[in-house]
Design a protein around this motif. Structure first.
Motif, PDB file in Angstrom:
ATOM      1  N   ARG A 197      27.140 -13.862  17.505  1.00 18.25           N
ATOM      2  CA  ARG A 197      28.133 -12.782  17.524  1.00 18.25           C
ATOM      3  C   ARG A 197      27.917 -11.874  18.732  1.00 18.25           C
ATOM      4  NH1 ARG A 197      29.196  -9.676  11.915  1.00 18.25           N
ATOM      5  NH2 ARG A 197      30.309  -8.356  13.413  1.00 18.25           N
ATOM      6  N   ARG A 198      29.020 -11.474  19.370  1.00 19.91           N
ATOM      7  CA  ARG A 198      28.916 -10.600  20.525  1.00 19.91           C
ATOM      8  C   ARG A 198      29.878  -9.406  20.442  1.00 19.91           C
ATOM      9  NH1 ARG A 198      24.851 -12.619  20.872  1.00 19.91           N
ATOM     10  NH2 ARG A 198      23.767 -13.508  22.692  1.00 19.91           N
ATOM     11  N   ASP A 199      30.533  -9.197  19.280  1.00 22.16           N
ATOM     12  CA  ASP A 199      31.384  -8.018  19.151  1.00 22.16           C
ATOM     13  C   ASP A 199      30.496  -6.779  19.149  1.00 22.16           C
ATOM     14  OD1 ASP A 199      30.674  -9.368  16.602  1.00 22.16           O
ATOM     15  OD2 ASP A 199      31.434  -7.505  15.715  1.00 22.16           O
ATOM     16  N   ARG A 200      30.892  -5.779  19.908  1.00 21.16           N
ATOM     17  CA  ARG A 200      30.046  -4.611  20.125  1.00 21.16           C
ATOM     18  C   ARG A 200      30.131  -3.645  18.944  1.00 21.16           C
ATOM     19  NH1 ARG A 200      27.736  -2.295  24.692  1.00 21.16           N
ATOM     20  NH2 ARG A 200      27.333  -0.047  24.537  1.00 21.16           N
ATOM     21  N   PRO A 201      28.992  -3.254  18.359  1.00 21.60           N
ATOM     22  CA  PRO A 201      29.012  -2.238  17.305  1.00 21.60           C
ATOM     23  C   PRO A 201      29.566  -0.922  17.842  1.00 21.60           C
ATOM     24  CG  PRO A 201      26.889  -3.370  17.404  1.00 21.60           C
ATOM     25  CD  PRO A 201      27.639  -3.756  18.634  1.00 21.60           C
ATOM     26  N   GLN A 202      30.371  -0.260  17.032  1.00 18.76           N
ATOM     27  CA  GLN A 202      31.008   0.981  17.459  1.00 18.76           C
ATOM     28  C   GLN A 202      30.560   2.195  16.649  1.00 18.76           C
ATOM     29  OE1 GLN A 202      33.055   1.063  20.115  1.00 18.76           O
ATOM     30  NE2 GLN A 202      32.869  -1.151  20.384  1.00 18.76           N
ATOM     31  N   THR A 203      30.259   2.007  15.369  1.00 20.15           N
ATOM     32  CA  THR A 203      29.909   3.120  14.481  1.00 20.15           C
ATOM     33  C   THR A 203      28.598   2.803  13.774  1.00 20.15           C
ATOM     34  OG1 THR A 203      31.078   2.200  12.574  1.00 20.15           O
ATOM     35  CG2 THR A 203      32.364   3.582  14.098  1.00 20.15           C
ATOM     36  N   ILE A 204      28.045   3.810  13.095  1.00 21.98           N
ATOM     37  CA  ILE A 204      26.729   3.602  12.495  1.00 21.98           C
ATOM     38  C   ILE A 204      26.756   2.552  11.382  1.00 21.98           C
ATOM     39  CG2 ILE A 204      25.948   5.909  13.123  1.00 21.98           C
ATOM     40  CD1 ILE A 204      26.221   6.720  10.187  1.00 21.98           C
ATOM     41  N   GLU A 205      27.896   2.369  10.724  1.00 27.47           N
ATOM     42  CA  GLU A 205      27.953   1.354   9.672  1.00 27.47           C
ATOM     43  C   GLU A 205      27.925  -0.065  10.254  1.00 27.47           C
ATOM     44  OE1 GLU A 205      31.473   1.542   7.331  1.00 27.47           O
ATOM     45  OE2 GLU A 205      32.845   1.444   9.052  1.00 27.47           O
ATOM     46  N   ASP A 206      28.187  -0.195  11.551  1.00 21.20           N
ATOM     47  CA  ASP A 206      28.119  -1.509  12.195  1.00 21.20           C
ATOM     48  C   ASP A 206      26.685  -1.963  12.431  1.00 21.20           C
ATOM     49  OD1 ASP A 206      30.900  -1.600  12.327  1.00 21.20           O
ATOM     50  OD2 ASP A 206      30.951  -0.715  14.344  1.00 21.20           O
ATOM     51  N   LEU A 207      25.742  -1.028  12.407  1.00 22.64           N
ATOM     52  CA  LEU A 207      24.338  -1.376  12.632  1.00 22.64           C
ATOM     53  C   LEU A 207      23.706  -1.712  11.281  1.00 22.64           C
ATOM     54  CD1 LEU A 207      23.137   1.042  15.449  1.00 22.64           C
ATOM     55  CD2 LEU A 207      24.076  -1.268  15.600  1.00 22.64           C
ATOM     56  N   LEU A 208      23.719  -2.987  10.969  1.00 25.75           N
ATOM     57  CA  LEU A 208      23.261  -3.481   9.683  1.00 25.75           C
ATOM     58  C   LEU A 208      21.737  -3.469   9.601  1.00 25.75           C
ATOM     59  CD1 LEU A 208      25.601  -6.604   9.536  1.00 25.75           C
ATOM     60  CD2 LEU A 208      26.065  -4.307   8.626  1.00 25.75           C
ATOM     61  N   GLU A 209      21.245  -3.363   8.375  1.00 24.51           N
ATOM     62  CA  GLU A 209      19.785  -3.389   8.180  1.00 24.51           C
ATOM     63  C   GLU A 209      19.194  -4.675   8.719  1.00 24.51           C
ATOM     64  OE1 GLU A 209      16.350  -4.820   5.662  1.00 24.51           O
ATOM     65  OE2 GLU A 209      18.456  -5.337   5.324  1.00 24.51           O
ATOM     66  N   GLY A 210      19.752  -5.807   8.335  1.00 26.65           N
ATOM     67  CA  GLY A 210      19.411  -7.075   8.965  1.00 26.65           C
ATOM     68  C   GLY A 210      18.002  -7.574   8.740  1.00 26.65           C
TER      69      GLY A 210
END
Length: 320
Positions: A197-210
């Protein structure tokens, strides 16, 4: 014993002297570590941001490991009654990072990412670019960082179980768990994403714990164990005996959080509080307790009275 060491101004060039503010009258003075006790220096950059400095194997240079560095600290409302707004845009204060890198106050040979949330990962891609550091993280963390512009040849995937030797220090990577919150003991912003995946995170909810990792760094005659959240995999820690445990506040949903963690890690000589300050406030402000520091101090005192409980001001440091 509870130690609080002095604050180093964020933009100050001089090193702050360590100063003991409170020591129980019945304990021995520990206003400064004894010279030669170790050659490791720990510095706190707020939240779970730590800098570990050790000499190289030949003693001719200094090596630096960063854990979860987050200097930007944009406002999210995390510690307000409403909680963090998941639509908060991501931002990186490049001028602030440039100041510290260009002035020589901040460098890195390795950057260790415990998990993918905004207060742990957002600044890492730009810091990697500026310092040339190798970054360890899970596949999700690396996917997020690559999408945020991190140099991909500096990203190294880890899943827990790795044990690496570098110039003057070792890094042991451990499987771990994120804090569990709320009545249902849930992880905020859960999920994973592949490296493709290369879609750029934009907001804090896009940064998953992972996935969550813990790290044991050993060098300069000392060892330090860090957790990015107030939970852990107890079986992963068996046999470890760190000199310093960087222990997050919280853990209310985890059965026996403090007692089990301190016991399985051999009741470390130092327990340094981490992830306890309100990170909506800049590093130039004195750290503000987000609400868990007293409870952590009390839990450590009850479970491991022989440990020294260390509380640092922003950019404060100590030698274990």
């Amino acid at each position: 014993m509870d130690e609080r060491l002095s604050r180093r101004g964020l933009l100050g060039a001089g090193a702050a002297a360590a100063a003991l503010l409170t020591v129980p009258a019945t304990t021995a003075s520990a206003s400064a570590p004894k010279p030669g006790a170790s050659r490791m220096t720990l510095r706190w950059w707020g939240n779970n941001g730590w800098e570990i400095r050790v000499p190289s194997a030949d003693g001719r240079s200094e090596k630096t490991v960063l854990i979860d560095p987050w200097l930007t600290r944009f406002k999210t409302g995390t510690y307000t009654p409403q909680g963090a707004d998941p639509k908060t845009p991501l931002s990186v204060d490049r001028a602030l990072i440039d100041h510290h890198v260009d002035s020589g106050q901040l460098r890195a040979d390795h950057i260790l990412v415990t998990h993918g949330h905004y207060d742990h990962l957002t600044d890492v891609p730009y810091l990697a670019e500026r310092t040339g550091a190798t970054v360890f993280g899970t596949e999700t963390h690396l996917s997020l960082m690559a999408a945020l512009g991190a140099p991909e040849d500096q990203l190294a995937v880890a899943s827990g179980g790795e044990y690496f030797a570098f110039d003057g220090y070792t890094v042991r990577i451990l499987r771990s768990l994120h804090s569990a919150t709320g009545a249902r003991a849930q992880v905020p912003f859960p999920g994973t994403r592949p490296l493709s995946r290369r879609d750029r995170p934009q907001t804090i909810e896009d940064l998953l714990e992972g996935g969550t990792l813990a790290y044991l760094v050993t060098g300069g005659g000392a060892s330090v164990l860090d957790f990015g959240g107030s939970n852990y995999v107890e079986s992963e820690l068996a046999g470890l005996a760190p000199d310093v445990l960087l222990m997050p506040t919280g853990g209310a949903a985890v059965a026996g959080y403090a007692a089990r963690l301190l016991g399985v890690t051999g009741y470390p000589r130092y327990v340094a509080a981490t992830h306890w300050d309100d990170f909506d406030l800049p590093l130039t402000d004195p750290p503000k307790d987000a609400g868990g520091l007293t409870a952590l101090r009390d839990a450590v005192a009850a479970a491991s009275p022989g440990s020294r409980f260390v509380v640092l001001d922003h950019l404060g440091s100590f030698v274990p």
